[in-house]
Design a protein around this motif. Structure first.
Motif, short mmCIF file in Angstrom:
data_model
loop_
_atom_site.label_atom_id
_atom_site.label_comp_id
_atom_site.label_asym_id
_atom_site.label_seq_id
_atom_site.Cartn_x
_atom_site.Cartn_y
_atom_site.Cartn_z
N LEU A 55 1.70 -8.25 2.15
CA LEU A 55 2.61 -7.65 3.11
C LEU A 55 2.15 -6.23 3.39
O LEU A 55 1.89 -5.47 2.45
N VAL A 56 2.06 -5.90 4.66
CA VAL A 56 1.64 -4.55 5.07
C VAL A 56 2.79 -3.91 5.83
O VAL A 56 3.23 -4.43 6.86
N GLY A 57 3.30 -2.82 5.31
CA GLY A 57 4.35 -2.06 5.96
C GLY A 57 3.78 -0.91 6.76
O GLY A 57 2.56 -0.80 6.95
N GLU A 58 4.64 -0.01 7.19
CA GLU A 58 4.21 1.12 8.00
C GLU A 58 3.66 2.26 7.13
O GLU A 58 2.51 2.63 7.23
N GLN A 59 4.53 2.81 6.31
CA GLN A 59 4.19 3.94 5.45
C GLN A 59 5.22 4.02 4.33
O GLN A 59 6.30 3.45 4.46
N PRO A 60 4.91 4.71 3.24
CA PRO A 60 5.91 4.89 2.20
C PRO A 60 7.09 5.69 2.75
O PRO A 60 6.92 6.50 3.65
N GLY A 61 8.26 5.46 2.19
CA GLY A 61 9.43 6.27 2.53
C GLY A 61 9.63 7.36 1.51
O GLY A 61 8.79 7.59 0.62
N ASP A 62 10.74 8.05 1.61
CA ASP A 62 11.06 9.16 0.72
C ASP A 62 11.04 8.72 -0.75
O ASP A 62 10.40 9.35 -1.58
N GLN A 63 11.73 7.62 -1.07
CA GLN A 63 11.80 7.16 -2.46
C GLN A 63 10.44 6.71 -2.97
O GLN A 63 10.09 6.94 -4.13
N GLU A 64 9.67 6.06 -2.10
CA GLU A 64 8.33 5.60 -2.49
C GLU A 64 7.42 6.80 -2.76
O GLU A 64 6.63 6.79 -3.71
N ASP A 65 7.54 7.82 -1.94
CA ASP A 65 6.74 9.03 -2.13
C ASP A 65 7.06 9.69 -3.47
O ASP A 65 6.17 10.09 -4.20
N LEU A 66 8.34 9.77 -3.77
CA LEU A 66 8.74 10.41 -5.02
C LEU A 66 8.34 9.58 -6.24
O LEU A 66 7.92 10.12 -7.26
N ALA A 67 8.43 8.24 -6.12
CA ALA A 67 8.11 7.36 -7.25
C ALA A 67 6.62 7.04 -7.34
O ALA A 67 6.13 6.64 -8.40
N GLY A 68 5.90 7.16 -6.22
CA GLY A 68 4.48 6.79 -6.21
C GLY A 68 4.28 5.29 -6.19
O GLY A 68 3.21 4.80 -6.56
N GLU A 69 5.28 4.53 -5.76
CA GLU A 69 5.22 3.07 -5.71
C GLU A 69 5.71 2.56 -4.36
O GLU A 69 6.63 3.13 -3.78
N ALA A 70 5.12 1.47 -3.90
CA ALA A 70 5.48 0.89 -2.61
C ALA A 70 6.78 0.08 -2.70
O ALA A 70 7.00 -0.62 -3.68
N PHE A 71 7.60 0.20 -1.68
CA PHE A 71 8.81 -0.61 -1.49
C PHE A 71 9.78 -0.57 -2.67
O PHE A 71 10.21 -1.60 -3.17
#
Length: 194
Positions: free
Chosen positions: A26-42
């Motif tokens: 699965l390919v999404g657009e970009q990490p969101g705020d929570q993903e950026d903070l956690a360093g994990e996708a979705f």
């Protein structure tokens, strides 16, 4: 010291995650705020909705490789919040190198593009239209590509009926992706090249 740590993790690249040889990516657009903070996708709200889609499609998250077209969170400040900002096509192109590396390593049989940005990145076509491709399977470079809505779209839709329809498009798209695992796409040369 904690404030310095928070600043340090704000701009991290978020890699894809999943089995090394997953049949579906699965390919999404970009990490969101929570993903950026956690360093994990979705792992944020869109990831939680995606988990509900997986459950409805009878698909286990642990069997899927999850990644994004753009590997960093593009945002703009709104008070104390960081709000999503759609990446520009040049940013999608700049990050395509890493998506190609993931595709080469994981070797998925089916790619599910979550939304317009992912579709444009996967097809390397900045003019690809989400509406033309929703819920359809096409062959691209020896793989199947299925396009569905991004889960964040469902979270933003104001009315329940549209949310329900978009959720169903995602579920049916993931079911189609599973069915395509049993079918081989035609070689690109057989269609005049892709």
């Amino acid at each position: 010291m904690p404030a310095l740590r928070a600043v340090a993790v704000r701009y991290q690249a978020v890699p894809g995650a999943g089995p090394k040889k997953a049949p579906i990516m699965l390919v999404g657009e970009q990490p969101g705020d929570q993903e950026d903070l956690a360093g994990e996708a979705f792992v944020g709200p869109a990831g939680k909705l995606l988990d509900r889609v997986f459950e409805a499609a009878q698909l286990e998250r642990r069997t899927i490789y999850l990644t994004n077209a753009v590997k960093h969170f593009k945002w703009e400040p709104r008070g104390k919040r960081r709000l999503h900002k759609t990446p520009a096509q040049r940013e999608v192109e700049a990050c395509h190198y890493w998506l190609e590396k993931e595709l080469a390593a994981v070797k998925p049989k089916v790619i599910v593009a979550l939304g317009a940005t992912a579709l444009k990145s996967v097809l390397r076509d900045g003019k690809a239209k989400l509406g033309d491709m929703l819920g359809k399977a096409i062959e691209h470079e020896g793989r199947w590509v299925v396009t569905v809505y991004h889960p964040s779209y469902i979270l933003r839709v104001p009315d329940e009926e549209t949310r329900h329809q978009a959720f169903n498009v995602m579920v049916e798209g993931l079911k189609l992706a599973q069915q395509l695992l049993e079918r081989q796409p035609e070689e690109p040369a057989a269609q005049g090249g892709s």
